[in-house]
Write a protein that holds these residues in place. Structure first.
Motif, PDB file in Angstrom:
ATOM      1  N   PRO A 257      -5.250  -4.255   8.975  1.00 29.24           N
ATOM      2  CA  PRO A 257      -4.941  -5.032  10.191  1.00 29.24           C
ATOM      3  C   PRO A 257      -3.760  -5.995  10.032  1.00 29.24           C
ATOM      4  O   PRO A 257      -3.228  -6.467  11.042  1.00 29.24           O
ATOM      5  CB  PRO A 257      -6.249  -5.778  10.478  1.00 29.24           C
ATOM      6  N   THR A 258      -3.369  -6.328   8.806  1.00 27.76           N
ATOM      7  CA  THR A 258      -2.269  -7.296   8.611  1.00 27.76           C
ATOM      8  C   THR A 258      -0.927  -6.617   8.358  1.00 27.76           C
ATOM      9  O   THR A 258       0.067  -7.285   8.066  1.00 27.76           O
ATOM     10  CB  THR A 258      -2.590  -8.232   7.423  1.00 27.76           C
ATOM     11  N   VAL A 259      -0.873  -5.303   8.451  1.00 27.05           N
ATOM     12  CA  VAL A 259       0.376  -4.595   8.167  1.00 27.05           C
ATOM     13  C   VAL A 259       1.470  -5.001   9.150  1.00 27.05           C
ATOM     14  O   VAL A 259       1.206  -5.222  10.332  1.00 27.05           O
ATOM     15  CB  VAL A 259       0.143  -3.064   8.193  1.00 27.05           C
ATOM     16  N   LYS A 260       2.713  -5.142   8.632  1.00 34.48           N
ATOM     17  CA  LYS A 260       3.864  -5.533   9.455  1.00 34.48           C
ATOM     18  C   LYS A 260       4.923  -4.432   9.521  1.00 34.48           C
ATOM     19  O   LYS A 260       5.561  -4.234  10.554  1.00 34.48           O
ATOM     20  CB  LYS A 260       4.511  -6.807   8.885  1.00 34.48           C
ATOM     21  N   GLU A 261       5.123  -3.745   8.393  1.00 36.61           N
ATOM     22  CA  GLU A 261       6.149  -2.707   8.328  1.00 36.61           C
ATOM     23  C   GLU A 261       5.537  -1.449   7.711  1.00 36.61           C
ATOM     24  O   GLU A 261       4.603  -1.533   6.911  1.00 36.61           O
ATOM     25  CB  GLU A 261       7.329  -3.149   7.448  1.00 36.61           C
ATOM     26  N   ILE A 262       6.123  -0.310   8.077  1.00 37.39           N
ATOM     27  CA  ILE A 262       5.628   0.941   7.516  1.00 37.39           C
ATOM     28  C   ILE A 262       6.787   1.907   7.305  1.00 37.39           C
ATOM     29  O   ILE A 262       7.698   1.989   8.132  1.00 37.39           O
ATOM     30  CB  ILE A 262       4.552   1.571   8.422  1.00 37.39           C
ATOM     31  N   LEU A 263       6.775   2.590   6.159  1.00 35.19           N
ATOM     32  CA  LEU A 263       7.777   3.596   5.830  1.00 35.19           C
ATOM     33  C   LEU A 263       7.139   4.970   5.974  1.00 35.19           C
ATOM     34  O   LEU A 263       6.186   5.294   5.255  1.00 35.19           O
ATOM     35  CB  LEU A 263       8.281   3.405   4.396  1.00 35.19           C
ATOM     36  N   VAL A 264       7.642   5.760   6.918  1.00 40.24           N
ATOM     37  CA  VAL A 264       7.147   7.125   7.109  1.00 40.24           C
ATOM     38  C   VAL A 264       8.102   8.057   6.363  1.00 40.24           C
ATOM     39  O   VAL A 264       9.240   8.258   6.777  1.00 40.24           O
ATOM     40  CB  VAL A 264       7.090   7.491   8.607  1.00 40.24           C
ATOM     41  N   CYS A 265       7.627   8.621   5.242  1.00 46.36           N
ATOM     42  CA  CYS A 265       8.507   9.376   4.348  1.00 46.36           C
ATOM     43  C   CYS A 265       8.241  10.879   4.466  1.00 46.36           C
ATOM     44  O   CYS A 265       7.311  11.410   3.827  1.00 46.36           O
ATOM     45  CB  CYS A 265       8.318   8.922   2.899  1.00 46.36           C
ATOM     46  N   SER A 266       9.049  11.550   5.270  1.00 44.82           N
ATOM     47  CA  SER A 266       8.943  12.988   5.451  1.00 44.82           C
ATOM     48  C   SER A 266      10.150  13.467   6.238  1.00 44.82           C
ATOM     49  O   SER A 266      10.593  12.795   7.172  1.00 44.82           O
ATOM     50  CB  SER A 266       7.669  13.376   6.189  1.00 44.82           C
TER      51      SER A 266
ATOM     52  N   GLN B 234       5.618   2.303  16.468  1.00 45.32           N
ATOM     53  CA  GLN B 234       6.475   1.333  17.165  1.00 45.32           C
ATOM     54  C   GLN B 234       5.750   0.734  18.360  1.00 45.32           C
ATOM     55  O   GLN B 234       5.810  -0.478  18.588  1.00 45.32           O
ATOM     56  CB  GLN B 234       7.759   2.010  17.644  1.00 45.32           C
ATOM     57  N   ASN B 235       5.051   1.573  19.106  1.00 47.65           N
ATOM     58  CA  ASN B 235       4.311   1.099  20.285  1.00 47.65           C
ATOM     59  C   ASN B 235       3.197   0.145  19.890  1.00 47.65           C
ATOM     60  O   ASN B 235       2.757  -0.674  20.706  1.00 47.65           O
ATOM     61  CB  ASN B 235       3.728   2.284  21.053  1.00 47.65           C
ATOM     62  N   GLN B 236       2.732   0.225  18.653  1.00 50.41           N
ATOM     63  CA  GLN B 236       1.696  -0.694  18.176  1.00 50.41           C
ATOM     64  C   GLN B 236       2.289  -1.994  17.635  1.00 50.41           C
ATOM     65  O   GLN B 236       1.564  -2.848  17.133  1.00 50.41           O
ATOM     66  CB  GLN B 236       0.856  -0.006  17.098  1.00 50.41           C
ATOM     67  N   GLY B 237       3.625  -2.138  17.730  1.00 54.96           N
ATOM     68  CA  GLY B 237       4.275  -3.397  17.343  1.00 54.96           C
ATOM     69  C   GLY B 237       4.720  -3.465  15.894  1.00 54.96           C
ATOM     70  O   GLY B 237       5.065  -4.551  15.411  1.00 54.96           O
ATOM     71  N   LEU B 238       4.714  -2.348  15.182  1.00 53.95           N
ATOM     72  CA  LEU B 238       5.117  -2.354  13.780  1.00 53.95           C
ATOM     73  C   LEU B 238       6.614  -2.079  13.630  1.00 53.95           C
ATOM     74  O   LEU B 238       7.227  -1.439  14.479  1.00 53.95           O
ATOM     75  CB  LEU B 238       4.331  -1.294  12.995  1.00 53.95           C
TER      76      LEU B 238
ATOM     77  N   VAL C 217       0.856  -1.194   0.000  1.00 50.87           N
ATOM     78  CA  VAL C 217       0.000   0.000   0.000  1.00 50.87           C
ATOM     79  C   VAL C 217       0.889   1.241   0.000  1.00 50.87           C
ATOM     80  O   VAL C 217       1.829   1.348   0.798  1.00 50.87           O
ATOM     81  CB  VAL C 217      -0.929   0.019   1.238  1.00 50.87           C
ATOM     82  N   LYS C 218       0.566   2.196  -0.892  1.00 51.34           N
ATOM     83  CA  LYS C 218       1.316   3.455  -0.983  1.00 51.34           C
ATOM     84  C   LYS C 218       0.325   4.616  -0.913  1.00 51.34           C
ATOM     85  O   LYS C 218      -0.617   4.676  -1.710  1.00 51.34           O
ATOM     86  CB  LYS C 218       2.110   3.499  -2.292  1.00 51.34           C
ATOM     87  N   ILE C 219       0.564   5.518   0.040  1.00 51.29           N
ATOM     88  CA  ILE C 219      -0.354   6.640   0.262  1.00 51.29           C
ATOM     89  C   ILE C 219       0.440   7.941   0.261  1.00 51.29           C
ATOM     90  O   ILE C 219       1.453   8.041   0.953  1.00 51.29           O
ATOM     91  CB  ILE C 219      -1.113   6.494   1.599  1.00 51.29           C
ATOM     92  N   ALA C 220       0.008   8.934  -0.504  1.00 51.46           N
ATOM     93  CA  ALA C 220       0.682  10.227  -0.580  1.00 51.46           C
ATOM     94  C   ALA C 220      -0.268  11.328  -0.121  1.00 51.46           C
ATOM     95  O   ALA C 220      -1.427  11.381  -0.560  1.00 51.46           O
ATOM     96  CB  ALA C 220       1.164  10.492  -2.002  1.00 51.46           C
ATOM     97  N   PHE C 221       0.229  12.212   0.753  1.00 56.66           N
ATOM     98  CA  PHE C 221      -0.568  13.305   1.310  1.00 56.66           C
ATOM     99  C   PHE C 221      -0.045  14.635   0.753  1.00 56.66           C
ATOM    100  O   PHE C 221       1.163  14.882   0.738  1.00 56.66           O
ATOM    101  CB  PHE C 221      -0.458  13.325   2.836  1.00 56.66           C
ATOM    102  N   ALA C 222      -0.973  15.513   0.340  1.00 56.53           N
ATOM    103  CA  ALA C 222      -0.580  16.835  -0.166  1.00 56.53           C
ATOM    104  C   ALA C 222      -1.824  17.657  -0.471  1.00 56.53           C
ATOM    105  O   ALA C 222      -2.948  17.132  -0.569  1.00 56.53           O
ATOM    106  CB  ALA C 222       0.286  16.702  -1.422  1.00 56.53           C
TER     107      ALA C 222
END
Length: 299
Positions: free
Chosen positions: A78-87, A100-104, A26-31
């Motif tokens: 709900p099945t997400v394991k890793e996340i890239l926060v790009c900013s 991180q506190n949510q276990g990701l 999943v890829k999401i862009a905010f702007a």
């Protein structure tokens, strides 16, 4: 990804996906997609499979929406394991901590000049990616070993060239001796000497003393002579480092021949240095551009 703050081309995106343990889904862009500074970035990202989230104009508007959306990411995925926060905005540190506190497994991706700074918040490992070269920036630890190998190879090459130069110089010296002997055997009337040549006169003196030189007829005599020379120098000058060239000079004084000439005449090898290396009586130790020679029974 905060598209107003950070732009990722397809190569950067593929690299980020390669460092993750799980496939990028999943890829999401905010702007604020109405912002003219965005240009046609919305079209490009949409064609690359991004979900485009619009935010109204305002300072930190995209950051605020990212934090609000990201903090509840497990509800939507709900099945997400890793996340890239790009900013590159520091306020996104709060989102990284919450995830991180949510276990990701969380990667914080920021831009520093022409490099991407990828911080694995769970392990502390930092990876760098060059935007201009489109490749990972190798760590210092990975670079130092190849550099040391190159230096070692270059040193070996220089030593080999120095040994070749010594052989050439020795051969030249031997040819000069042959020419001197030839000239001395010529009748005096064929080559009258009208001008005194100091070097020629010295050569004649050396020739006159040849009857006093020691004859080396076999390996045993050669080794005894070498051992005696090394032992005398060691006793008289204990602090002196005896080089191969210095030892060769001493042999020439006693025998009237170069050590290489003796080695070849006795068929003991190609040159003096290699003979010493192959001997069980003597040892060689690299000392700068030279080799220091010792006899095993002297030290």
């Amino acid at each position: 990804m905060d598209a107003e703050n950070l732009k990722l081309d397809i190569n950067s995106e593929l690299f980020l996906a390669s460092i993750c343990k799980f496939p990028l889904q999943v890829k999401i862009a905010f702007a604020n997609w109405k912002n003219p500074n965005i240009g046609k970035q919305d079209i490009e990202l949409y064609n690359r499979g991004y979900q485009l989230v619009h935010v109204p104009e305002g300072k930190n508007s995209a950051d605020a929406k990212m934090i609000a959306f990201g903090a509840s990411i497990l509800r939507s995925y709900p099945t997400v394991k890793e996340i890239l926060v790009c900013s590159s905005d520091g306020i996104l540190n709060h989102l990284c901590n919450e995830l991180q506190n949510q276990g990701l497994i969380v990667y914080w991706v920021r831009r520093q000049g022409q490099n991407l700074h990828i911080d694995n918040r769970n392990t502390g490992k930092i990876t760098y990616y060059s935007l201009s070269m489109a490749t990972e920036v190798t760590s210092f630890e990975k670079v130092i070993d190849p550099i040391q190998d190159l230096i070692k190879t270059e040193e070996e090459s220089i030593n080999a060239k120095l040994n070749s130069l010594v052989d050439v110089a020795t051969s030249f010296q031997e040819r000069c001796e042959i020419n001197i002997k030839h000239n001395l055997n010529q009748p005096e009337k064929e080559k009258p000497i009208s001008v005194v040549d100091n070097s020629f006169a010295e050569s004649i003196k050396v020739q006159e003393k040849q009857e006093e030189f020691t004859e080396i007829s076999n390996r045993e005599i050669l080794d005894k002579l070498l051992f005696k020379l090394i032992q005398d120098i060691h006793i008289n000058s204990p602090q002196t480092k005896l080089s191969v060239s210095k030892l060769g000079t001493e042999i020439r004084k006693i025998t009237g021949e170069s050590p290489n000439s003796i080695i070849k005449k006795l068929k003991l090898g190609s040159n003096f240095t290699k003979y010493l290396e192959s001997s069980s009586t003597f040892t060689l130790k690299a000392s700068g551009k030279e080799y220091e020679v010792t006899a095993l029974f002297c030290d």
